[in-house]
Write a protein that holds these residues in place. Structure first.
Motif, PDB file in Angstrom:
ATOM      1  N   MET A   1       0.863  -1.177   0.000  1.00 45.56           N
ATOM      2  CA  MET A   1       0.000   0.000   0.000  1.00 45.56           C
ATOM      3  C   MET A   1       0.903   1.230   0.000  1.00 45.56           C
ATOM      4  N   MET A   2       0.699   2.119  -0.977  1.00 51.14           N
ATOM      5  CA  MET A   2       1.543   3.286  -1.134  1.00 51.14           C
ATOM      6  C   MET A   2       0.917   4.492  -0.438  1.00 51.14           C
ATOM      7  N   LEU A   3       1.736   5.225   0.298  1.00 52.96           N
ATOM      8  CA  LEU A   3       1.327   6.496   0.882  1.00 52.96           C
ATOM      9  C   LEU A   3       2.323   7.566   0.472  1.00 52.96           C
ATOM     10  N   PHE A   4       1.816   8.766   0.216  1.00 50.22           N
ATOM     11  CA  PHE A   4       2.654   9.886  -0.172  1.00 50.22           C
ATOM     12  C   PHE A   4       2.245  11.119   0.630  1.00 50.22           C
ATOM     13  N   ILE A   5       2.981  12.200   0.449  1.00 53.05           N
ATOM     14  CA  ILE A   5       2.533  13.479   0.990  1.00 53.05           C
ATOM     15  C   ILE A   5       2.408  14.459  -0.158  1.00 53.05           C
ATOM     16  N   SER A   6       1.465  15.360  -0.029  1.00 50.97           N
ATOM     17  CA  SER A   6       1.226  16.383  -1.034  1.00 50.97           C
ATOM     18  C   SER A   6       1.133  17.732  -0.321  1.00 50.97           C
ATOM     19  N   ASN A   7       1.161  18.813  -1.106  1.00 52.33           N
ATOM     20  CA  ASN A   7       1.182  20.140  -0.503  1.00 52.33           C
ATOM     21  C   ASN A   7       0.276  21.098  -1.264  1.00 52.33           C
ATOM     22  N   ARG A   8      -0.464  21.906  -0.507  1.00 48.78           N
ATOM     23  CA  ARG A   8      -1.266  22.983  -1.073  1.00 48.78           C
ATOM     24  C   ARG A   8      -1.018  24.241  -0.265  1.00 48.78           C
ATOM     25  N   ASP A   9      -1.070  25.373  -0.938  1.00 46.99           N
ATOM     26  CA  ASP A   9      -0.815  26.640  -0.252  1.00 46.99           C
ATOM     27  C   ASP A   9      -1.788  26.874   0.898  1.00 46.99           C
ATOM     28  N   ASP A  10      -3.042  26.437   0.730  1.00 46.18           N
ATOM     29  CA  ASP A  10      -4.048  26.700   1.763  1.00 46.18           C
ATOM     30  C   ASP A  10      -4.154  25.593   2.801  1.00 46.18           C
ATOM     31  N   MET A  11      -3.412  24.491   2.607  1.00 44.67           N
ATOM     32  CA  MET A  11      -3.523  23.367   3.524  1.00 44.67           C
ATOM     33  C   MET A  11      -2.190  22.957   4.148  1.00 44.67           C
ATOM     34  N   GLY A  12      -1.092  23.198   3.444  1.00 46.51           N
ATOM     35  CA  GLY A  12       0.196  22.681   3.896  1.00 46.51           C
ATOM     36  C   GLY A  12       0.368  21.237   3.452  1.00 46.51           C
ATOM     37  N   TRP A  13       1.204  20.494   4.176  1.00 46.05           N
ATOM     38  CA  TRP A  13       1.482  19.103   3.819  1.00 46.05           C
ATOM     39  C   TRP A  13       0.411  18.178   4.385  1.00 46.05           C
ATOM     40  N   PHE A  14      -0.021  17.202   3.577  1.00 45.93           N
ATOM     41  CA  PHE A  14      -1.006  16.224   4.038  1.00 45.93           C
ATOM     42  C   PHE A  14      -0.739  14.882   3.376  1.00 45.93           C
ATOM     43  N   VAL A  15      -1.313  13.841   3.945  1.00 49.98           N
ATOM     44  CA  VAL A  15      -1.056  12.471   3.483  1.00 49.98           C
ATOM     45  C   VAL A  15      -2.076  12.070   2.423  1.00 49.98           C
ATOM     46  N   THR A  16      -1.604  11.361   1.394  1.00 47.86           N
ATOM     47  CA  THR A  16      -2.499  10.835   0.362  1.00 47.86           C
ATOM     48  C   THR A  16      -2.223   9.343   0.165  1.00 47.86           C
ATOM     49  N   ASP A  17      -3.190   8.674  -0.444  1.00 51.00           N
ATOM     50  CA  ASP A  17      -2.954   7.285  -0.816  1.00 51.00           C
ATOM     51  C   ASP A  17      -2.244   7.226  -2.165  1.00 51.00           C
ATOM     52  N   GLY A  18      -2.085   6.046  -2.705  1.00 48.41           N
ATOM     53  CA  GLY A  18      -1.362   5.883  -3.958  1.00 48.41           C
ATOM     54  C   GLY A  18      -2.041   6.508  -5.153  1.00 48.41           C
ATOM     55  N   ASP A  19      -3.333   6.822  -5.034  1.00 50.10           N
ATOM     56  CA  ASP A  19      -4.068   7.475  -6.123  1.00 50.10           C
ATOM     57  C   ASP A  19      -4.121   8.991  -5.954  1.00 50.10           C
ATOM     58  N   GLY A  20      -3.469   9.493  -4.912  1.00 49.42           N
ATOM     59  CA  GLY A  20      -3.461  10.942  -4.688  1.00 49.42           C
ATOM     60  C   GLY A  20      -4.648  11.446  -3.890  1.00 49.42           C
ATOM     61  N   LEU A  21      -5.499  10.534  -3.387  1.00 55.33           N
ATOM     62  CA  LEU A  21      -6.657  10.949  -2.593  1.00 55.33           C
ATOM     63  C   LEU A  21      -6.222  11.176  -1.143  1.00 55.33           C
ATOM     64  N   PRO A  22      -6.694  12.250  -0.531  1.00 55.73           N
ATOM     65  CA  PRO A  22      -6.252  12.571   0.829  1.00 55.73           C
ATOM     66  C   PRO A  22      -6.798  11.600   1.868  1.00 55.73           C
ATOM     67  N   LEU A  23      -6.032  11.429   2.937  1.00 54.65           N
ATOM     68  CA  LEU A  23      -6.485  10.635   4.071  1.00 54.65           C
ATOM     69  C   LEU A  23      -7.043  11.572   5.141  1.00 54.65           C
ATOM     70  N   TYR A  24      -8.120  11.119   5.792  1.00 55.20           N
ATOM     71  CA  TYR A  24      -8.800  11.916   6.810  1.00 55.20           C
ATOM     72  C   TYR A  24      -8.791  11.186   8.157  1.00 55.20           C
ATOM     73  N   ARG A  25      -8.941  11.980   9.225  1.00 54.48           N
ATOM     74  CA  ARG A  25      -9.178  11.421  10.550  1.00 54.48           C
ATOM     75  C   ARG A  25     -10.468  12.005  11.112  1.00 54.48           C
ATOM     76  N   PHE A  26     -11.063  11.278  12.061  1.00 55.05           N
ATOM     77  CA  PHE A  26     -12.391  11.570  12.575  1.00 55.05           C
ATOM     78  C   PHE A  26     -12.278  11.942  14.053  1.00 55.05           C
ATOM     79  N   ASP A  27     -12.829  13.110  14.421  1.00 56.82           N
ATOM     80  CA  ASP A  27     -12.712  13.571  15.804  1.00 56.82           C
ATOM     81  C   ASP A  27     -13.355  12.627  16.815  1.00 56.82           C
ATOM     82  N   LYS A  28     -14.335  11.828  16.375  1.00 54.34           N
ATOM     83  CA  LYS A  28     -15.025  10.933  17.307  1.00 54.34           C
ATOM     84  C   LYS A  28     -14.295   9.606  17.514  1.00 54.34           C
ATOM     85  N   ASP A  29     -13.220   9.387  16.739  1.00 54.68           N
ATOM     86  CA  ASP A  29     -12.371   8.220  16.962  1.00 54.68           C
ATOM     87  C   ASP A  29     -11.423   8.501  18.132  1.00 54.68           C
TER      88      ASP A  29
END
Length: 200
Positions: free
Chosen positions: A46-74
């Motif tokens: 399973m591939m993970l990468f990081i990507s960057n946006r001016d309004d977000m900074g660095w964040f984690v993506t999967d191998g298809d470039g889709l961002p990973l999220y976390r849930f406050d209720k977890d």
């Protein structure tokens, strides 16, 4: 005279042997020295990468470039997912059934949690990770800030609360995974992974 004829016959034999062997492939495959290059097989990882946006900074993506999220209720300690049933259809748990190859994500922060249905889910800094069903292409961040509880995951596992729910049609800094991201403005990339952890 006989010696001259013998030399001529030997030369003809050598030419014949060379022609016969010209269709054979040298050991190890074709190419100089019989060597051939093979692309690394990442299908079992399973591939993970990081990507960057001016309004977000660095964040984690999967191998298809889709961002990973976390849930406050977890919960991170112990790791537990509280997104089940219909929630898990919209927020898809990132499976942890393959070895992870990550670029820009600290391998020590990654782990797994067993969900109620028995499947394994990836965690970063203890938090279960998800992708959002409405994110379709690399660069989408449509789940950011949803319900005030869903946030894009930073490389250290922290939640990124900047930015707004959007379709990312503008202000994109990087819409595809990058294995060697370049800083923009005053930003600096996350710390390099520790040595001795090949594949991360």
């Amino acid at each position: 005279m006989r010696r001259g004829r013998a030399i001529t016959a030997l030369a003809a034999l050598a030419v014949s042997l060379t022609a016969c062997g010209s269709d054979q492939t040298p050991p190890g495959g074709s190419g100089a020295g019989g060597l051939s290059a093979k692309n690394a097989d990442t299908s079992a990882s399973m591939m993970l990468f990081i990507s960057n946006r001016d309004d977000m900074g660095w964040f984690v993506t999967d191998g298809d470039g889709l961002p990973l999220y976390r849930f406050d209720k977890d919960t991170p300690k112990p790791s537990k997912s509280n997104c089940e049933g219909e929630c898990a259809k919209t927020w898809k748990p990132v499976p942890a059934d393959k070895p992870v190859m990550a670029t820009g994500v600290d391998p020590i922060s990654m782990g797994t949690v067993t969900r109620a249905d028995g499947t394994k889910q990836l965690t970063i800094a203890g938090y279960p990770q998800y992708t959002f069903a409405e994110d379709k292409v690399a660069g989408d961040l449509k789940g950011q800030g949803k319900g005030g509880t869903w946030w894009v995951t930073a490389p250290n596992g922290a939640k990124i609360t900047g930015g707004k729910t959007q379709n990312n049609t503008q202000n994109k800094s990087s819409s595809t995974p990058s294995t060697s991201p370049s800083p923009t403005g005053d930003q600096a990339p996350p710390p390099a992974p520790t040595s001795g952890a090949p594949g991360y």
